[in-house]
Motif scaffolding. Structure first.
Motif, short mmCIF file in Angstrom:
data_model
loop_
_atom_site.label_atom_id
_atom_site.label_comp_id
_atom_site.label_asym_id
_atom_site.label_seq_id
_atom_site.Cartn_x
_atom_site.Cartn_y
_atom_site.Cartn_z
N GLU A 36 0.82 -1.20 0.00
CA GLU A 36 0.00 0.00 0.00
C GLU A 36 0.86 1.26 0.00
N TRP A 37 1.98 1.22 0.73
CA TRP A 37 2.83 2.41 0.82
C TRP A 37 3.46 2.75 -0.53
N SER A 38 3.72 1.76 -1.37
CA SER A 38 4.25 2.05 -2.72
C SER A 38 3.19 2.73 -3.58
N VAL A 39 1.98 2.23 -3.49
CA VAL A 39 0.88 2.83 -4.25
C VAL A 39 0.65 4.27 -3.78
N ASP A 40 0.69 4.49 -2.48
CA ASP A 40 0.50 5.83 -1.93
C ASP A 40 1.67 6.76 -2.29
N ALA A 41 2.86 6.21 -2.40
CA ALA A 41 4.04 7.03 -2.69
C ALA A 41 4.10 7.47 -4.15
N PHE A 42 3.52 6.69 -5.04
CA PHE A 42 3.66 6.99 -6.46
C PHE A 42 3.23 8.41 -6.84
N PRO A 43 2.02 8.85 -6.47
CA PRO A 43 1.64 10.22 -6.85
C PRO A 43 2.53 11.27 -6.17
N GLN A 44 3.05 10.97 -5.00
CA GLN A 44 3.95 11.91 -4.32
C GLN A 44 5.28 12.02 -5.07
N ILE A 45 5.76 10.90 -5.60
CA ILE A 45 7.00 10.91 -6.38
C ILE A 45 6.79 11.70 -7.66
N VAL A 46 5.68 11.48 -8.35
CA VAL A 46 5.40 12.21 -9.59
C VAL A 46 5.29 13.71 -9.30
N GLU A 47 4.61 14.06 -8.22
CA GLU A 47 4.48 15.47 -7.84
C GLU A 47 5.85 16.09 -7.56
N TRP A 48 6.71 15.37 -6.85
CA TRP A 48 8.05 15.86 -6.57
C TRP A 48 8.84 16.04 -7.86
N LEU A 49 8.73 15.07 -8.79
CA LEU A 49 9.44 15.17 -10.06
C LEU A 49 8.98 16.39 -10.86
N MET A 50 7.70 16.67 -10.83
CA MET A 50 7.17 17.84 -11.54
C MET A 50 7.73 19.13 -10.93
N ARG A 51 7.76 19.20 -9.61
CA ARG A 51 8.35 20.38 -8.94
C ARG A 51 9.84 20.50 -9.27
N GLU A 52 10.51 19.37 -9.24
CA GLU A 52 11.95 19.35 -9.55
C GLU A 52 12.18 19.79 -10.99
N ASN A 53 11.32 19.38 -11.91
CA ASN A 53 11.45 19.81 -13.30
C ASN A 53 11.30 21.33 -13.42
N CYS A 54 10.40 21.92 -12.66
CA CYS A 54 10.25 23.38 -12.67
C CYS A 54 11.54 24.05 -12.23
N ARG A 55 12.15 23.52 -11.17
CA ARG A 55 13.41 24.07 -10.69
C ARG A 55 14.52 23.90 -11.72
N LEU A 56 14.60 22.71 -12.33
CA LEU A 56 15.64 22.44 -13.32
C LEU A 56 15.45 23.31 -14.56
N LEU A 57 14.21 23.54 -14.95
CA LEU A 57 13.92 24.38 -16.11
C LEU A 57 14.43 25.80 -15.88
N GLU A 58 14.20 26.33 -14.69
CA GLU A 58 14.68 27.67 -14.35
C GLU A 58 16.20 27.75 -14.41
N GLU A 59 16.86 26.65 -14.10
CA GLU A 59 18.33 26.61 -14.10
C GLU A 59 18.91 26.22 -15.45
N GLY A 60 18.04 25.93 -16.44
CA GLY A 60 18.51 25.53 -17.76
C GLY A 60 19.08 24.14 -17.80
N GLU A 61 18.68 23.29 -16.87
CA GLU A 61 19.19 21.92 -16.79
C GLU A 61 18.26 20.95 -17.52
N GLU A 62 18.76 19.75 -17.76
CA GLU A 62 17.96 18.71 -18.39
C GLU A 62 16.86 18.27 -17.43
N LEU A 63 15.66 18.07 -17.98
CA LEU A 63 14.51 17.71 -17.17
C LEU A 63 14.37 16.20 -17.07
#
Length: 81
Positions: A36-63
């Motif tokens: 159950e914890w893996s299923v619950d973690a999945f949307p949290q991981i995707v959300e974190w990756l999306m936030r991280e992509n926003c940060r990387l985009l601002e820095e001109g890094e690969e997403l």
């Protein structure tokens, strides 16, 4: 690891270590849906990756790529391909 927050923290830690040690970020995440914890973690991981992509985009890094069909990474090997 038996809670969604622990799964997310472990994911972030491993991804960070991989970047430091190899210079490469990313990879394929395997979460077993029998926990159950893996299923619950999945949307949290995707959300974190999306936030991280926003940060990387601002820095001109690969997403990070987020794909809904991992077959794009499949490379047949041997007769059982």
């Amino acid at each position: 690891v038996e809670t969604a927050p622990e799964v997310v923290t472990t994911f972030q830690r491993v991804l960070s270590r991989r970047g430091r040690e190899t210079g490469h970020r990313g990879g394929i995440i395997l979460l077993h849906d029998l926990h159950e914890w893996s299923v619950d973690a999945f949307p949290q991981i995707v959300e974190w990756l999306m936030r991280e992509n926003c940060r990387l985009l601002e820095e001109g890094e690969e997403l990070y790529d987020i794909v809904d069909d991992p077959r794009v990474f499949f490379v047949p090997r041997g007769p059982f391909g």
